[in-house]
Design an enzyme around this catalytic site. Structure first.
Site, short mmCIF file in Angstrom:
data_model
loop_
_atom_site.label_atom_id
_atom_site.label_comp_id
_atom_site.label_asym_id
_atom_site.label_seq_id
_atom_site.Cartn_x
_atom_site.Cartn_y
_atom_site.Cartn_z
N HIS A 122 -28.26 60.99 11.21
CA HIS A 122 -27.65 62.19 10.64
C HIS A 122 -28.56 63.37 10.99
O HIS A 122 -29.76 63.34 10.72
CB HIS A 122 -27.50 62.06 9.13
N HIS A 132 -23.84 56.31 15.55
CA HIS A 132 -24.07 54.94 15.05
C HIS A 132 -24.14 54.01 16.25
O HIS A 132 -23.42 54.17 17.24
CB HIS A 132 -22.93 54.52 14.12
N THR A 135 -26.11 46.27 17.78
CA THR A 135 -25.78 45.06 18.54
C THR A 135 -26.38 43.89 17.79
O THR A 135 -27.41 44.02 17.11
CB THR A 135 -26.33 45.09 19.98
N ARG A 136 -25.76 42.74 17.90
CA ARG A 136 -26.19 41.59 17.11
C ARG A 136 -25.76 40.28 17.75
O ARG A 136 -24.82 40.24 18.55
CB ARG A 136 -25.60 41.68 15.69
N HIS A 196 -7.14 55.16 4.45
CA HIS A 196 -6.78 56.02 3.32
C HIS A 196 -6.89 57.51 3.65
O HIS A 196 -6.40 58.35 2.90
CB HIS A 196 -7.62 55.68 2.09
#
Length: 296
Positions: A122, A132, A135-136, A196
């Site tokens: 930010h 953002h 990786t995983r 939403h």
């Protein structure tokens, strides 16, 4: 390839840590080099680094990681770059979620191992986009897969910035197949959508999950290039926009947009849900939230 993937786990965890080190160094260099424009006379920011630990239900060690957070810098208002390597037994809620996603064997053996890097930035200047990246790799005795991506979240949109960010993603993905970038871009558009609110949280990027083609080396190479794309996609945008003056209206737009970002991460983000459900350090899991936000 080992039956328990010991070598592969070590390689993946080492890669995520090396990417973390590269990004942390690059971000601190941005702080040092910002000598013109808003906040140029402030002290350059530095990362505060702390270890995170995860404990199993019986109190035994279940892994952990490093949480690196910079607050109140010249360029970054708040940025976190976390790496983790956790393991153990999935709790009932996480077990059900994995089974629902089609992971085999969860009912008989909920053992797991997971490692990755997670980053959220930010910015001080509303003209600089938030960003953002993660990786995983995830492993169980019955399956393994990779996931992750990156997406850009400007509160003040510049078409040329969006084009550059996506161009770098494409350039790093195209060597793995010309169909990958369009598919992962579409996946990001769907994943980072806020039902939403009826809109995306930013201008998109790339995203994948459950990546297992059966070729671990190829999937790992793709995951590495997703990580390698991040700095060349993001740094030039910050270097260009950090010198721009901003108005109160610009800052207001930034705070409202951050509210949108917070809503998504708390309500929909799969990584947030998994981290909290598996008992990982809550501060590390919620590192993605902005320091200030506003709702109207």
């Amino acid at each position: 390839m080992s039956d328990d993937f010991t070598t592969e786990k070590r390689r993946a965890a080492a890669w995520f840590r090396s990417l973390r080190d590269e990004i942390v160094a690059a971000f601190e260099e941005l702080e040092d080099s910002h000598d013109t424009g808003p906040l140029a006379d402030a002290a350059p920011g530095r990362f505060e680094v702390s270890e995170t630990r995860r404990s199993a239900e019986d109190g035994s060690d279940a892994g952990g990681g490093l949480m690196s957070v910079m607050r109140g810098g010249r360029v970054f208002e708040k940025v976190g770059v976390n790496v983790s390597e956790v393991y153990g037994q999935l709790g009932e809620a996480a077990q059900k979620a994995m089974a629902a996603r089609g992971v085999p064997g969860m009912e008989s053996d909920p053992s797991f191992w997971a490692s990755g890097i997670s980053l959220v930035a930010h910015m001080q200047n509303p003209h600089c986009p938030a960003v953002h990246m993660n990786t995983r790799m995830f492993w169980t005795p019955h399956a393994w897969w990779f996931g992750g991506g990156s997406d850009l979240n400007p509160c003040i949109e510049y078409a040329e910035d969006t084009e550059h960010f996506h161009g770098q993603q494409r350039a790093h993905l195209d060597p793995h197949g010309g169909d990958l970038y369009p598919r992962l871009k579409e996946w990001a558009d769907e994943y980072f959508y806020i039902p939403h609110r009826g809109r995306a949280r930013g201008v998109g990027g790339i995203f994948m999950d459950d990546r297992n083609t059966g070729d671990w080396e190829a999937d790992f190479a793709l995951t590495q290039d997703i990580g390698r794309a991040f700095l060349p996609a993001f740094l030039p945008l910050v270097e260009k926009r950090r010198v721009q003056d901003w108005s109160e209206a610009d800052k207001e737009a930034q705070l409202v947009h951050r509210g949108l970002y917070a809503e998504y991460n708390l309500v929909y983000d799969r990584g947030t849900k998994f981290g909290l459900a598996t008992g990982h350090d809550a501060n590390a899991v919620l590192m993605s939230l902005p320091p200030l936000a506003k709702w109207i």
